[in-house]
Design an enzyme around this catalytic site. Structure first.
Site, PDB file in Angstrom:
ATOM      1  N   SER A  76      -1.122 -11.650  -0.370  1.00 19.34           N
ATOM      2  CA  SER A  76      -0.214 -10.551  -0.047  1.00 19.34           C
ATOM      3  C   SER A  76      -0.692  -9.675   1.109  1.00 19.34           C
ATOM      4  O   SER A  76       0.019  -8.765   1.520  1.00 19.34           O
ATOM      5  CB  SER A  76       0.001  -9.674  -1.282  1.00 19.34           C
ATOM      6  OG  SER A  76      -1.214  -9.099  -1.697  1.00 19.34           O
ATOM      7  N   LYS A  87       1.207  -1.322  -6.624  1.00 20.96           N
ATOM      8  CA  LYS A  87       0.912  -1.117  -5.201  1.00 20.96           C
ATOM      9  C   LYS A  87       1.601   0.141  -4.666  1.00 20.96           C
ATOM     10  O   LYS A  87       1.002   0.925  -3.921  1.00 20.96           O
ATOM     11  CB  LYS A  87       1.343  -2.339  -4.396  1.00 20.96           C
ATOM     12  CG  LYS A  87       0.518  -3.589  -4.678  1.00 20.96           C
ATOM     13  CD  LYS A  87       1.026  -4.787  -3.898  1.00 20.96           C
ATOM     14  CE  LYS A  87       0.168  -6.018  -4.178  1.00 20.96           C
ATOM     15  NZ  LYS A  87       0.658  -7.206  -3.456  1.00 20.96           N
TER      16      LYS A  87
END
Length: 813
Positions: free
Chosen positions: A688, A731
């Site tokens: 990611s 996140k």
């Protein structure tokens, strides 16, 4: 028939004279003066020594070996003190052996050892008998030794009255000590010590001590043998009487055994299926035919007890009231809306269709988020019994399905044991830590769970020990795991996975106020008056003293504050404790974690990335520098294989678009690129960070600055496409904590915004990206045209209306 006989036994040795005699080494045996002893010889050297005694008036020097295993003993393997003996008689014993009778004459010392091929010889010097006067002590020792020897002979059954009379009449301490030492069952090393003891009184004293010890051992042996004999007699008596009783009852036509009848009554009362009932009756008949005390009877009893202890027809009445279950779940847990909704749906289905079978749920989430406790609340809300079994570290398949009853100590598996303990056939069965299952040569426990966790197959689950089908379809299975990556795919496919994400700071605050703090107060004998903690103090504990996905450490810190309050009250320093944010340092020590921060200005080659960890989300700065060199790529920061591959893919993507971006196309030849991920001690992995690495490399090569108020996450492909990622909720929470205003996410993750906390959604602007150009347009800081000649920044697209219905979320493409 004897081969030789000798009657001339006159002693010719004189004190101090050295005599050369054949050497006879004995193993574990010592000969004493004035005693006669017989023994067998098998070694050629020993036989030859006896046969050669005809040259020395039938005399040999007899001593003991130190090492009984030595076949040809050397000098250092022989004792120094032995006895000169006269060979009275020897007789052939079989083909190669010799039976010898000798009489000891006097003690002698081995001066010189003369080895030979046929037999060994020795130069010995006689040891003179000590000239001592008779004393009362000697008489007492003689009487004591004779008395102990008499007890010893009586204990061993070797008592001879004539011998005892002869000893008493002889009344010679030297003779009495040697005779008893020769004939008592004393260890060989102790006998040698007695032989080497020259003073008769000392020898008698040591002999009495050894005889006393030997008598104690003999008495203990006799007591053990008597107990064993009594026990065997009792068992034999019981067996005989039971067999006689069986025969008498058989003759009278009566076949009645209370134990057997009790088993038959229990089987009949259990109302079992016909197949199972017939099998149990057959096992009962087998038990009736077994002799008393047999091992097979014990196995059958264990089997019958295990089967009859199962809750075959014991069912707990389930609570199907959805609203009542909702109130219980909300009262015991804050948040966890997905789990609560799924359980309420299950209860609603049960209310409409009562015959629906139990569900199989898998709660996945980081440690401390309440997986185990919510399972317990589900049991409470549904009014079911709870049975819990921990699977962490189990490596043996038999732990799940049981052992075959043919093995000694066999028992049912953990599933059937848990059902027996719950006392109900429809409990909530919690399988904790299913992702920690192991496997080795004993089998694979996860494979054993496939049948139990399959709604179609568990209707007739068979345990190896029970060997009969048991219906598990009414059981509500709930499994917990920290990750699904280690759960075998066939097993994971049988479960409905519900993910429990990490708590936000606001959720932790509410959990602490509603659940943790009242529980801690009650545990420590406090109440709201004696312990007051402000919301600001709880927030400070969450941000400065814990870094976790769940609330375990938070609960631990609240318990620590409660202990401080108890200490203050117990010591008389006050009637309570009031805790504010600025007073936590006194109670819990210095702040453990500093607030996460970011650089305050736009920088070249520094990009804010977002990462997921087991304790929540974190913001991760990625740094890149371009140096003069030969095209080397250096990546540091303790990265995993996937993240390293993602970095290589990002470099190749940038290289493919170098001209389009206004970057030197030959940078891979004349520039060295160093990528670094701070906090190098922390392992990092995953794809990611792809777009984060790509933007950092573009900024380092072009000199363009990257906005410091923006963070991003997304996987990059070689063609510049941005692929979706996981852990978006954690996140974005990390971005919110660090003060970031804008977050770039993959276009395909747009639907995941519905799961993000409302506070975070209101505070952040979310922008979606499908390609690397979209990311560049948002991330590169806008500068004056003359300063941006190196990089062709794509024009930003006009913002469109957000696709979500909630107005507080801003989505830009």
């Amino acid at each position: 028939m004897s081969d030789f006989s000798m009657n001339n036994e006159k002693t010719t040795a004189v004190s101090g004279e050295i005599i050369k005699l054949p050497l006879l080494a004995l193993r574990g045996l010592s000969v004493f003066p004035e005693t006669v002893i017989s023994f067998d010889l098998e070694r050629k050297q020993s036989i030859n020594a006896v046969l050669s005694s005809t040259k020395t008036d039938m005399r040999v020097f007899v001593t003991a070996q130190r090492d009984v295993l030595s076949e040809r003993p050397a000098r250092d393997e022989l004792y120094d003190v032995g006895v000169v003996c006269i060979v009275r008689q020897y007789v052939k014993n079989g083909d190669d052996g010799l039976r010898v009778m000798v009489k000891g004459e006097y003690r002698a010392k081995l001066e010189t050892f003369i080895p030979g091929k046929k037999y060994s010889e020795a130069l010995v010097s006689p040891i003179p008998r000590p000239h001592t006067q008779r004393t009362k002590k000697a008489d007492a020792l003689i009487r004591n030794a004779i008395g102990l020897f008499g007890e010893y002979c009586a204990e061993t059954g070797t008592a001879v009255p004539e011998v005892m009379i002869s000893l008493s009449l002889r009344n010679d301490p030297e003779y009495v000590a040697d005779y008893i030492s020769q004939n008592a069952g004393i260890a060989s090393d102790k006998k040698q010590m007695l032989l080497e003891t020259l003073d008769p009184e000392d020898r008698l004293s040591a002999l009495c001590s050894h005889l006393t010890e030997e008598l104690e051992v003999l008495k203990i042996e006799r007591e053990i043998n008597e107990k064993l004999r009594d026990r065997i007699s009792s068992i034999q008596k019981d067996n005989v009487l039971r067999e006689q009783l069986k025969l008498i009852r058989s003759e009278l036509g009566e076949e009645f055994d209370p134990e057997i009848e009790e088993y038959r009554d229990r089987i009949a009362e259990a109302a079992l299926p016909e197949e199972i009932q017939d099998k149990l009756f057959r096992e009962t008949d087998r038990l009736a035919k077994q002799p008393f005390g047999s091992a097979e009877a014990a196995v059958i009893r264990t089997y019958l007890d295990a089967v009859l202890a199962l809750p075959w027809n014991k069912t707990t009445k389930e609570r199907a009231d959805v609203e009542a279950a909702r109130r219980i779940l909300d009262r015991e847990h804050y948040g966890l809306s997905k789990v609560k909704e799924r359980i309420l749906e299950y209860l609603a289905v049960r209310q409409v269709a009562p015959n629906v079978k139990g569900a199989i749920l898998c709660l996945v989430g980081p440690p401390g988020v309440g997986k185990t406790s919510i399972a317990m609340s589900i049991a409470h809300a549904t009014n079911r019994k709870l049975a819990r079994m921990s699977l962490g570290g189990i490596r043996d398949e038999a732990e799940i399905r049981g052992h075959r009853k043919t093995y000694i100590g066999a028992m049912p598996g953990r599933i059937m044991t848990a059902l027996t303990q719950s006392g109900s056939n429809n409990p909530v069965l919690l399988l904790d830590e299913i992702d920690k299952l192991g496997s080795d040569y004993h089998g694979d426990p996860s494979a054993a769970l496939l049948e139990a966790l399959d709604p179609v197959e568990n209707v007739s689950f068979r345990d190896h020990f029970l060997e009969i089908p048991y219906d598990l379809s009414n059981v509500l299975f709930i499994t917990t795991a920290n990750t699904t990556s280690t759960i075998p795919r066939p097993l994971l496919d049988r479960m409905e996975v519900i993910e429990l994400s990490s708590y936000t700071d606001e959720e932790k605050l509410m959990i602490a106020k509603k659940h943790l703090l009242p529980k801690a107060r009650e545990k420590h004998g406090l109440d709201a008056k004696t312990l007051k903690i402000t919301d600001g103090a709880i927030r400070e504990i969450i941000s400065g003293y814990t870094r976790e996905a769940g609330v375990r450490i938070l609960e631990r810190e609240l318990n620590a504050i409660c202990r401080k309050a108890d200490m203050k009250i117990a010591s008389g320093e006050g009637k309570g404790l009031s805790v504010k944010a600025d007073g936590l340092a006194e109670l819990l020590g210095p702040r453990r974690y500093k607030p996460e921060s970011r650089s305050g200005k736009d920088s070249v080659g520094v990009v804010n990335g977002l990462a997921w960890t087991e304790v929540g989300g974190e913001m991760l700065e990625v740094e890149a520098v371009a140096l003069e060199g030969t095209g080397k790529l250096e990546i540091t920061g303790n990265l995993g294989k996937v993240m390293t591959e993602s970095a290589n893919a990002a470099i190749s993507c940038v290289r493919a678009r170098a001209k389009q971006l206004g970057i030197d196309p030959d940078f891979y030849k004349n520039r060295d690129i160093h990528l670094h991920f701070p906090e190098g001690a922390v392992p990092k992995d995953g794809p990611s960070a792809g777009i984060t690495i790509a933007i950092a490399v573009i900024s380092a090569l072009s000199g363009a600055r990257v906005r410091n108020d923006i963070a991003m996450t997304g996987e990059i492909t070689l063609t510049g496409r941005v692929l979706p990622i996981g852990g978006l909720k954690e996140k974005t929470m990390a971005a919110y904590r660090c003060g970031v205003k804008t977050v770039i996410i993959p276009k395909d993750n747009e639907q995941d915004l519905e799961e993000i906390d409302q506070t975070v959604r209101r505070a952040l602007v979310f922008k979606t990206a499908s390609t690397l150009d979209d990311v560049i347009a948002e991330a590169i800081a806008v500068e004056r045209p003359k300063e941006r000649k190196e990089l062709n920044v794509p024009e930003k697209k006009e913002a469109r209306a957000p696709k979500t219905e909630k107005p507080e979320v801003t989505i830009r493409q």
